[in-house]
Design an enzyme around this catalytic site. Structure first.
Site, PDB file in Angstrom:
ATOM      1  N   HIS A 157       0.832  -1.209   0.000  1.00  0.00           N
ATOM      2  CA  HIS A 157       0.000   0.000   0.000  1.00  0.00           C
ATOM      3  C   HIS A 157       0.874   1.270   0.000  1.00  0.00           C
ATOM      4  CE1 HIS A 157      -3.760   2.241   1.189  1.00  0.00           C
ATOM      5  NE2 HIS A 157      -2.849   3.075   1.689  1.00  0.00           N
ATOM      6  N   GLU A 158       1.809   1.323   0.929  1.00  0.00           N
ATOM      7  CA  GLU A 158       2.663   2.518   1.039  1.00  0.00           C
ATOM      8  C   GLU A 158       3.545   2.699  -0.185  1.00  0.00           C
ATOM      9  OE1 GLU A 158       2.353   5.049   3.045  1.00  0.00           O
ATOM     10  OE2 GLU A 158       0.733   3.868   3.892  1.00  0.00           O
ATOM     11  N   HIS A 161       1.554   4.254  -2.887  1.00  0.00           N
ATOM     12  CA  HIS A 161       1.481   5.712  -2.718  1.00  0.00           C
ATOM     13  C   HIS A 161       2.799   6.361  -3.132  1.00  0.00           C
ATOM     14  CE1 HIS A 161      -2.391   6.054  -0.928  1.00  0.00           C
ATOM     15  NE2 HIS A 161      -2.086   5.570   0.267  1.00  0.00           N
ATOM     16  N   HIS A 167      -5.946   5.958  -3.424  1.00  0.00           N
ATOM     17  CA  HIS A 167      -6.756   4.846  -2.922  1.00  0.00           C
ATOM     18  C   HIS A 167      -7.708   4.367  -4.009  1.00  0.00           C
ATOM     19  CE1 HIS A 167      -5.998   6.182   1.463  1.00  0.00           C
ATOM     20  NE2 HIS A 167      -5.052   5.389   1.006  1.00  0.00           N
ATOM     21  N   CYS A 168      -8.081   3.119  -3.957  1.00  0.00           N
ATOM     22  CA  CYS A 168      -9.043   2.618  -4.932  1.00  0.00           C
ATOM     23  C   CYS A 168     -10.157   1.870  -4.210  1.00  0.00           C
ATOM     24  CB  CYS A 168      -8.342   1.788  -6.015  1.00  0.00           C
ATOM     25  SG  CYS A 168      -8.280   0.038  -5.706  1.00  0.00           S
ATOM     26  N   CYS A 172      -8.138  -4.773  -3.488  1.00  0.00           N
ATOM     27  CA  CYS A 172      -6.797  -4.319  -3.870  1.00  0.00           C
ATOM     28  C   CYS A 172      -6.110  -3.759  -2.625  1.00  0.00           C
ATOM     29  CB  CYS A 172      -6.988  -3.206  -4.904  1.00  0.00           C
ATOM     30  SG  CYS A 172      -5.537  -2.247  -5.325  1.00  0.00           S
ATOM     31  N   CYS A 191      -4.954  -4.306  -7.842  1.00  0.00           N
ATOM     32  CA  CYS A 191      -5.960  -4.626  -8.860  1.00  0.00           C
ATOM     33  C   CYS A 191      -5.373  -4.239 -10.223  1.00  0.00           C
ATOM     34  CB  CYS A 191      -7.262  -3.867  -8.588  1.00  0.00           C
ATOM     35  SG  CYS A 191      -7.139  -2.077  -8.814  1.00  0.00           S
ATOM     36  N   CYS A 194      -4.606  -0.411 -10.623  1.00  0.00           N
ATOM     37  CA  CYS A 194      -3.474   0.065  -9.825  1.00  0.00           C
ATOM     38  C   CYS A 194      -2.160  -0.519 -10.349  1.00  0.00           C
ATOM     39  CB  CYS A 194      -3.670  -0.288  -8.358  1.00  0.00           C
ATOM     40  SG  CYS A 194      -4.997   0.673  -7.603  1.00  0.00           S
TER      41      CYS A 194
HETATM   42 ZN   LIG Z   1      -3.238   5.090   1.962  1.00  0.00          ZN
HETATM   43 ZN   LIG Z   2      -6.538  -0.899  -6.901  1.00  0.00          ZN
END
Ligand SMILES: [Zn+2]
Ligand SMILES: [Zn+2]
Length: 213
Positions: A157-158, A161, A167-168, A172, A191, A194
């Site tokens: 996640h990080e 970014h 964000h989605c 995902c 996903c 992304c």
């Molecule tokens: Zn975040």
């Molecule tokens: Zn995604």
């Protein structure tokens, strides 16, 4: 190949877990054919001069404020970039063992699940506390495996970014959960949308996709 320097800050009872998480993230990038790897650069010590005492409901806690961590990560990254010379690397990621706090009064005391990022002069510092991921963990033998999976998703996640992904709403890692249980059920990976954005960001590093948390 693009590298993200990886380190950790604080006292972890189970250090192997950190390395297993970083290995798992690299395995994921490799299997997905993403030209991206975490590069472990050793533990980072943040000087004791920075420690602040914070009064919480659970009593007094000794913590490093986020500003000190960002500063320490920034100089560590500069140093590693100089040492490693020819490789493509302008980001650093750290797992920290304590909750993240700031001297900034507008900062949420316990950021819900996710990390903090800051960019200084084209360099990016990313911090993720393991603390929120330890919540809602039952005392089972799977505890460690569950925690590890949560952290791998948190790192993905990080890193997402870090390369401009927002964000989605899909199944995902870029879809942040309301609760940890939701995070446990979340797909371990990006996903399609992304994934494409991340791949594009790696192929065309100059491309800006907007900055989000
Ligand atoms: Zn975040
Ligand atoms: Zn995604």
């Amino acid at each position: 190949m693009e590298f993200v320097a990886a380190t950790y800050i604080g006292n972890f009872g189970d250090k192997d877990l950190i390395f297993e998480v970083y290995d798992e993230v690299n395995r994921h990038f490799s299997e997905e054919g993403l030209p991206l790897r975490l590069l472990y650069v050793g533990r980072l010590d943040v000087g004791p001069g920075y420690v602040i005492n914070l009064q919480t409901e659970k009593g007094s806690m000794r913590l490093y404020p986020l500003e000190a961590i960002i500063e320490a990560l920034h100089s560590k990254l500069l140093q590693e970039m100089e040492n490693k010379g020819s490789i493509r690397m302008n980001k650093i990621f750290a797992l920290v063992s304590f909750p993240l706090v700031s001297r900034n009064p507008y900062f949420d005391f316990f950021e819900r699940f996710f990390g903090i990022q800051e960019a200084i002069g084209g360099l990016r510092m990313m911090v993720l506390s393991v603390k929120p991921f330890e919540s809602e963990l039952e005392r089972s033998e799977n505890r460690r495996t569950i925690l590890k999976k949560r952290l791998v998703k948190g790192v993905l996640h990080e890193i997402g970014h870090g390369f401009g992904l927002g964000h989605c709403r899909n199944d995902c890692v870029m879809n942040p959960p309301e609760r940890m249980g939701e995070w446990d059920r979340r797909f371990m990976g990006y996903c399609d949308a992304c994934f494409r954005d991340l791949k594009r960001a790696l192929e065309f590093p100059g491309l800006k996709m907007g900055e989000r948390d």
